[in-house]
Design an enzyme around this catalytic site. Structure first.
Site, PDB file in Angstrom:
ATOM      1  N   GLY A  12       3.931  64.792  28.034  1.00 37.11           N
ATOM      2  CA  GLY A  12       4.976  64.303  28.936  1.00 37.11           C
ATOM      3  C   GLY A  12       5.538  65.321  29.901  1.00 37.11           C
ATOM      4  N   SER A  13       4.803  66.398  30.185  1.00 36.50           N
ATOM      5  CA  SER A  13       5.369  67.396  31.111  1.00 36.50           C
ATOM      6  C   SER A  13       5.392  66.875  32.549  1.00 36.50           C
ATOM      7  CB  SER A  13       4.615  68.723  31.022  1.00 36.50           C
ATOM      8  OG  SER A  13       3.349  68.637  31.622  1.00 36.50           O
ATOM      9  N   MET A  90      -4.135  58.346  28.535  1.00 36.92           N
ATOM     10  CA  MET A  90      -5.525  58.638  28.213  1.00 36.92           C
ATOM     11  C   MET A  90      -6.352  57.382  27.909  1.00 36.92           C
ATOM     12  SD  MET A  90      -5.590  61.569  29.040  1.00 36.92           S
ATOM     13  CE  MET A  90      -5.665  63.313  28.773  1.00 36.92           C
ATOM     14  N   ARG A  91      -6.100  56.326  28.671  1.00 32.56           N
ATOM     15  CA  ARG A  91      -6.910  55.107  28.511  1.00 32.56           C
ATOM     16  C   ARG A  91      -7.357  54.622  29.872  1.00 32.56           C
ATOM     17  NH1 ARG A  91      -6.950  53.052  23.687  1.00 32.56           N
ATOM     18  NH2 ARG A  91      -5.402  53.896  22.250  1.00 32.56           N
ATOM     19  N   HIS A 109      -4.879  63.788  38.004  1.00 33.26           N
ATOM     20  CA  HIS A 109      -6.045  64.260  37.252  1.00 33.26           C
ATOM     21  C   HIS A 109      -6.197  65.770  37.467  1.00 33.26           C
ATOM     22  CE1 HIS A 109      -9.889  63.991  35.251  1.00 33.26           C
ATOM     23  NE2 HIS A 109     -10.358  64.806  36.181  1.00 33.26           N
TER      24      HIS A 109
HETATM   25  C1  GAR Z   1      -2.212  66.558  32.627  1.00 40.25           C
HETATM   26  O1  GAR Z   1      -2.883  67.774  32.828  1.00 40.25           O
HETATM   27  C2  GAR Z   1      -2.906  65.441  33.381  1.00 40.25           C
HETATM   28  O2  GAR Z   1      -3.426  65.837  34.616  1.00 40.25           O
HETATM   29  C3  GAR Z   1      -4.007  65.099  32.404  1.00 40.25           C
HETATM   30  O3  GAR Z   1      -3.403  65.155  31.145  1.00 40.25           O
HETATM   31  C4  GAR Z   1      -2.339  66.092  31.182  1.00 40.25           C
HETATM   32  C5  GAR Z   1      -1.073  65.413  30.703  1.00 40.25           C
HETATM   33  O4  GAR Z   1      -0.037  66.342  30.528  1.00 40.25           O
HETATM   34  N1  GAR Z   1      -4.548  63.811  32.677  1.00 40.25           N
HETATM   35  C6  GAR Z   1      -5.835  63.514  32.509  1.00 40.25           C
HETATM   36  O5  GAR Z   1      -6.648  64.302  32.085  1.00 40.25           O
HETATM   37  C7  GAR Z   1      -6.211  62.089  32.877  1.00 40.25           C
HETATM   38  N2  GAR Z   1      -7.625  61.902  32.833  1.00 40.25           N
HETATM   39  P1  GAR Z   1       1.454  65.859  30.341  1.00 40.25           P
HETATM   40  O6  GAR Z   1       1.455  64.805  29.221  1.00 40.25           O
HETATM   41  O7  GAR Z   1       2.180  67.107  29.900  1.00 40.25           O
HETATM   42  O8  GAR Z   1       1.939  65.314  31.641  1.00 40.25           O
END
Ligand code: GAR
Length: 202
Positions: A12-13, A90-91, A109
């Protein structure tokens, strides 16, 4: 103000960066709801004590993807969400959901798309040996990370990078890029011409 609904599966950052931008007056949106598909997600803990509604819709409670997506769409509608913001969700979303929110779903992404779509984008970049990677905010279509690109930011890959250090450098750029893309959308400054997204001057 535009009402956004954030879908997140983990830490969730990026949601936090959006909240910080709102609080700093850099982003004029209301977070109508945050939905996680994962009951253990840190993103839900982050919201404990805040006035943003946090809802868990556990994929495992549904027989199929469409039933799960119908529940998510219903929650977004009840909260009058106008833009769906995927932040570490992530879906892959199916046609049913994408059609219901056509042109109104954004994702971030951690690579310069179309390079390294899918999972572990930062590790893919390291293993490929690129010297520059970065992050991309794009509209979501039915493919995996294939929708029209809104903004990108490049980040150097260092010779001593690990997956962790590269991810951290990219994440820092993500936290600046996502609130900027959302602000452009809410100001009505994103114009589409086929796949190409143009940014109107102020
Ligand atoms: C982030 O780096 C985002 O770009 C990536 O997951 C992380 C979530 O971090 N998303 C993907 O890889 C989507 N395919 P967060 O939960 O701290 O925002």
């Amino acid at each position: 103000k535009t009402v956004i609904g954030v879908l997140a599966s983990g830490r969730g950052s990026n949601l936090q960066a959006i909240i910080d931008a709102i609080e700093a007056g850099r982003l004029a949106v209301t977070v109508g709801v945050v939905i996680s598909d994962n009951p253990e997600a840190n993103v839900l803990k982050r919201l404990a004590g805040s006035d943003i509604p946090a809802v868990c819709i556990d994929r495992r409670q549904f027989a199929c993807r469409q039933d799960f997506e119908a529940a998510v769409a219903e929650e977004l509608n009840v909260r009058h969400v106008e833009l769906v913001v995927l932040a570490g969700f992530m879906r892959i979303l199916g046609r049913y959901f994408i059609d219901r929110f056509a042109g109104k779903i954004m994702n971030i992404h951690p690579s310069l798309l179309p390079a390294f779509p899918g999972e572990n984008a930062q590790l893919q970049a390291l293993q490929y040996g690129v010297k520059v990677s970065g992050c991309t905010v794009h509209f979501v279509d039915e493919g995996m990370d294939t929708g029209p690109i809104i903004l990108q930011e490049a980040v150097p890959v260092m010779e001593d990078d690990t997956e962790e250090t590269l991810s951290e450098r990219i994440l820092h750029a993500e936290h600046i890029l996502y609130p900027r893309a959302l602000a452009l959308y809410c100001e009505g400054r994103l114009c589409m011409d086929g796949r190409r997204v143009y940014i109107k001057k102020e």
